[in-house]
Design a protein around this motif. Structure first.
Motif, mmCIF file in Angstrom:
data_model
loop_
_atom_site.group_PDB
_atom_site.id
_atom_site.type_symbol
_atom_site.label_atom_id
_atom_site.label_comp_id
_atom_site.label_asym_id
_atom_site.label_seq_id
_atom_site.Cartn_x
_atom_site.Cartn_y
_atom_site.Cartn_z
ATOM 1 N N GLN A 274 -7.108 -13.230 -3.039
ATOM 2 C CA GLN A 274 -5.875 -12.854 -3.731
ATOM 3 C C GLN A 274 -4.978 -11.967 -2.855
ATOM 4 O O GLN A 274 -5.455 -11.135 -2.095
ATOM 5 N N LEU A 275 -3.671 -12.161 -2.990
ATOM 6 C CA LEU A 275 -2.673 -11.246 -2.431
ATOM 7 C C LEU A 275 -1.839 -10.737 -3.596
ATOM 8 O O LEU A 275 -1.270 -11.530 -4.347
ATOM 9 N N SER A 276 -1.774 -9.420 -3.763
ATOM 10 C CA SER A 276 -1.028 -8.857 -4.895
ATOM 11 C C SER A 276 -0.181 -7.672 -4.440
ATOM 12 O O SER A 276 -0.593 -6.896 -3.571
ATOM 13 N N ARG A 277 0.980 -7.545 -5.065
ATOM 14 C CA ARG A 277 1.820 -6.376 -4.813
ATOM 15 C C ARG A 277 1.183 -5.169 -5.482
ATOM 16 O O ARG A 277 0.765 -5.222 -6.638
ATOM 17 N N SER A 278 1.097 -4.074 -4.743
ATOM 18 C CA SER A 278 0.584 -2.825 -5.286
ATOM 19 C C SER A 278 1.756 -1.959 -5.721
ATOM 20 O O SER A 278 2.505 -1.449 -4.888
ATOM 21 N N ARG A 279 1.908 -1.804 -7.014
ATOM 22 C CA ARG A 279 3.004 -0.973 -7.517
ATOM 23 C C ARG A 279 2.850 0.475 -7.049
ATOM 24 O O ARG A 279 3.828 1.121 -6.654
ATOM 25 N N ASN A 280 1.616 0.973 -7.072
ATOM 26 C CA ASN A 280 1.387 2.367 -6.707
ATOM 27 C C ASN A 280 1.656 2.637 -5.238
ATOM 28 O O ASN A 280 2.323 3.610 -4.878
ATOM 29 N N LEU A 281 1.149 1.773 -4.359
ATOM 30 C CA LEU A 281 1.411 1.947 -2.926
ATOM 31 C C LEU A 281 2.889 1.730 -2.616
ATOM 32 O O LEU A 281 3.463 2.419 -1.759
ATOM 33 N N SER A 282 3.502 0.790 -3.288
ATOM 34 C CA SER A 282 4.925 0.526 -3.064
ATOM 35 C C SER A 282 5.753 1.759 -3.397
ATOM 36 O O SER A 282 6.649 2.155 -2.639
ATOM 37 N N GLU A 283 5.453 2.387 -4.528
ATOM 38 C CA GLU A 283 6.189 3.592 -4.913
ATOM 39 C C GLU A 283 5.924 4.736 -3.939
ATOM 40 O O GLU A 283 6.840 5.494 -3.589
ATOM 41 N N ALA A 284 4.680 4.864 -3.496
ATOM 42 C CA ALA A 284 4.326 5.960 -2.582
ATOM 43 C C ALA A 284 4.965 5.796 -1.205
ATOM 44 O O ALA A 284 5.278 6.785 -0.540
ATOM 45 N N CYS A 285 5.178 4.540 -0.780
ATOM 46 C CA CYS A 285 5.659 4.272 0.581
ATOM 47 C C CYS A 285 7.136 3.897 0.646
ATOM 48 O O CYS A 285 7.693 3.796 1.752
ATOM 49 N N GLY A 286 7.761 3.662 -0.489
ATOM 50 C CA GLY A 286 9.160 3.251 -0.468
ATOM 51 C C GLY A 286 9.368 1.872 0.112
ATOM 52 O O GLY A 286 10.395 1.576 0.729
ATOM 53 N N ALA A 287 8.376 1.004 -0.066
ATOM 54 C CA ALA A 287 8.427 -0.368 0.453
ATOM 55 C C ALA A 287 7.702 -1.278 -0.534
ATOM 56 O O ALA A 287 7.076 -0.815 -1.487
ATOM 57 N N GLU A 288 7.803 -2.591 -0.299
ATOM 58 C CA GLU A 288 7.066 -3.557 -1.105
ATOM 59 C C GLU A 288 5.729 -3.809 -0.410
ATOM 60 O O GLU A 288 5.670 -4.517 0.601
ATOM 61 N N ILE A 289 4.663 -3.210 -0.923
ATOM 62 C CA ILE A 289 3.360 -3.265 -0.274
ATOM 63 C C ILE A 289 2.461 -4.276 -0.991
ATOM 64 O O ILE A 289 2.274 -4.217 -2.217
ATOM 65 N N TYR A 290 1.904 -5.205 -0.214
ATOM 66 C CA TYR A 290 1.004 -6.228 -0.736
ATOM 67 C C TYR A 290 -0.403 -6.008 -0.171
ATOM 68 O O TYR A 290 -0.568 -5.684 1.010
ATOM 69 N N LEU A 291 -1.406 -6.220 -1.009
ATOM 70 C CA LEU A 291 -2.798 -6.050 -0.612
ATOM 71 C C LEU A 291 -3.500 -7.403 -0.580
ATOM 72 O O LEU A 291 -3.435 -8.167 -1.546
ATOM 73 N N LYS A 292 -4.169 -7.677 0.531
ATOM 74 C CA LYS A 292 -4.966 -8.891 0.680
ATOM 75 C C LYS A 292 -6.426 -8.519 0.454
ATOM 76 O O LYS A 292 -7.034 -7.779 1.241
ATOM 77 N N TYR A 293 -7.020 -9.043 -0.624
ATOM 78 C CA TYR A 293 -8.306 -8.574 -1.114
ATOM 79 C C TYR A 293 -9.484 -9.287 -0.442
ATOM 80 O O TYR A 293 -10.250 -10.005 -1.094
ATOM 81 N N GLU A 294 -9.692 -9.009 0.844
ATOM 82 C CA GLU A 294 -10.849 -9.581 1.541
ATOM 83 C C GLU A 294 -12.155 -8.910 1.119
ATOM 84 O O GLU A 294 -13.237 -9.432 1.421
ATOM 85 N N ASN A 295 -12.064 -7.787 0.431
ATOM 86 C CA ASN A 295 -13.269 -7.179 -0.137
ATOM 87 C C ASN A 295 -13.850 -8.015 -1.273
ATOM 88 O O ASN A 295 -14.942 -7.729 -1.760
ATOM 89 N N HIS A 296 -13.138 -9.084 -1.659
ATOM 90 C CA HIS A 296 -13.625 -9.985 -2.699
ATOM 91 C C HIS A 296 -14.328 -11.225 -2.133
ATOM 92 O O HIS A 296 -14.674 -12.129 -2.890
ATOM 93 N N GLN A 297 -14.513 -11.281 -0.818
ATOM 94 C CA GLN A 297 -15.310 -12.369 -0.249
ATOM 95 C C GLN A 297 -16.746 -12.274 -0.749
ATOM 96 O O GLN A 297 -17.170 -11.240 -1.268
ATOM 97 N N ILE A 298 -17.526 -13.323 -0.571
ATOM 98 C CA ILE A 298 -18.892 -13.369 -1.095
ATOM 99 C C ILE A 298 -19.721 -12.194 -0.584
ATOM 100 O O ILE A 298 -20.454 -11.547 -1.335
ATOM 101 N N THR A 299 -19.600 -11.885 0.699
ATOM 102 C CA THR A 299 -20.352 -10.767 1.283
ATOM 103 C C THR A 299 -19.527 -9.491 1.348
ATOM 104 O O THR A 299 -19.928 -8.523 1.988
ATOM 105 N N GLY A 300 -18.371 -9.473 0.719
ATOM 106 C CA GLY A 300 -17.587 -8.249 0.614
ATOM 107 C C GLY A 300 -16.703 -7.936 1.796
ATOM 108 O O GLY A 300 -16.193 -6.816 1.893
ATOM 109 N N ALA A 301 -16.457 -8.895 2.693
ATOM 110 C CA ALA A 301 -15.611 -8.624 3.861
ATOM 111 C C ALA A 301 -15.120 -9.927 4.485
ATOM 112 O O ALA A 301 -15.726 -10.991 4.308
#
Length: 407
Positions: free
Chosen positions: A22-49
């Protein structure tokens, strides 16, 4: 040099066995950084990376006789789990050399995937040397964690997904260890989205890539232990260094405190669990290390989520202390009935929540008419903590000692 075509072929090989995360916009990081910040969730792979991408692509290249011999590798944890898991799926015997300092969860998970695990040395490089010795001695095939064309191409498949999910990215922020992930990403970005800037992030105490770029050639450093153990290497790869030198905009560093804040931020605000290395990109963004991102679209990779619970507990506690949401104060109170109750009433009136009390009347150097009392208080934020201190002082209870992030 890895090219787009190499990555596209890798994607075809691994597409049925590795998750399109999944790739999702992080509202919290976006507000903290003044940019549109997206997170790529590779921690959701089968082995966690993300390491599964490169490991599987390499294993699928082995000849039948090489599969029969088995493979060996060295890893601080995530690469080991990836090789172990996919080796098991392919019927390949796997031997993994892991540093003695590897988080317990990574060791347990690697063994759980059927690999033979040997703990050797205090860091990745010592484990690596032993793995290369076993390669020669036992005739095994070595699966390099980052400096291998097939591994780099496999990691680059992440960028193909990323640009499909969000084609108009201005920048991508990538944690760096040996450089396999960022090299693969940069190769794809150069071809498909050349306007997108690629930044790398290292732990400040173990910044081998930053030092190597400054020197113009790969350097060996003696880095200190870091929360970001997954990206700690003494020397970057030859292939990866050359690609990063040509294709990456810049490599920045983050402190251990910034890593702690980022892990806590992602856990508390974005409800996602990452390890220290996985939080490196977010740490750089929160600390303002990535330049000229105001109002831009920026993605960062949550590259791993394998963290020991005791370490996580320590991170949470340290993070709360750094944010002044936990304060420990020591008082010298008159040793008379009611004095402790009066102190606690003042704290309660300020809406402070007492977490722990230590009351010393005997083992103390205070005069016999005094008691030494240490109180740990949970607050809402820094301003609330300052308000509690002012109220205590005004009520005649100024702390004798105050412990916060400065100690």
């Amino acid at each position: 040099m890895i090219r787009l075509a190499d990555v596209q072929r890798a994607r075809q090989r691994i597409r049925h066995s590795v998750r399109n995360t999944q790739l999702s916009r992080s509202r919290n990081l976006s507000e903290a950084c003044g940019a549109e910040i997206y997170l790529k969730y590779e921690n959701h792979q089968i082995t966690g990376a993300y390491k599964e991408r490169g490991a599987l692509n390499k294993l699928l290249q082995l000849k039948p006789e090489e599969r029969q011999k088995g493979v060996v590798s060295a890893s601080a944890g995530n690469h080991a789990q990836a090789v172990a898991y996919h080796g098991q799926q392919l019927g390949i015997a796997v031997t993994l050399l892991m540093p003695k300092t590897t988080p317990k969860i990574k060791i347990a998970n690697t063994r759980g995937h059927g690999a033979k695990v040997i703990l050797h040395g205090e860091n990745f490089d010592e484990a690596y040397e032993e793995a290369r010795r076993l390669e020669a001695e036992e005739g095994l095939v070595f699966v390099h964690p980052f400096d291998d064309p097939y591994v780099i191409a496999g990691q680059g498949t992440l960028a193909l997904e990323l640009l499909e999910q969000e084609p108009e990215l201005d920048a991508i922020v990538v944690p760096i260890g040996g450089g396999g992930l960022i090299a693969g990403i940069a190769a794809v970005v150069q071809s498909l989205s050349p306007h997108t800037r690629v930044y790398g992030v290292e732990a400040e105490v173990s910044a081998s890539m930053r030092r190597s770029l400054d020197a113009g050639e790969p350097q060996v450093i003696e880095g200190a232990r870091t929360l970001a153990d997954g990206i700690q290497v003494k020397r970057p790869g030859e292939i990866t260094f050359a690609m990063i030198q040509e294709l990456v905009e810049d490599v920045v560093t983050v402190s251990e405190e910034e890593l702690v804040r980022a892990v806590l931020f992602l856990l508390e605000r974005d409800k996602t669990l990452v390890e220290g290395a996985g939080a490196a990109g977010a740490a750089a963004l929160l600390a303002g290390r990535i330049p000229n991102i105001e109002g831009q679209r920026v993605a960062t990779i949550l590259c791993g989520g394998n963290i020991d619970l005791p370490v996580l507990d320590l991170i949470i506690t340290r993070g709360l202390i750094m944010d002044h949401r936990l304060m420990r104060m020591t008082f010298r109170l008159p040793d008379r009935p009611g004095s402790l109750a009066e102190l606690l009433q003042v704290i309660a009136s300020s809406r402070g929540s007492v977490v722990e009390i230590q009351h010393h009347r005997i083992f103390t150097r205070s005069p016999y008419w005094e008691a030494k009392v240490t109180v740990t208080v949970e607050t809402q934020n820094r301003d609330h903590g300052d308000e509690i201190l002012e109220t205590l002082t005004a009520a005649g209870f100024p702390p004798d000692e105050l412990e916060d992030e400065e100690g």
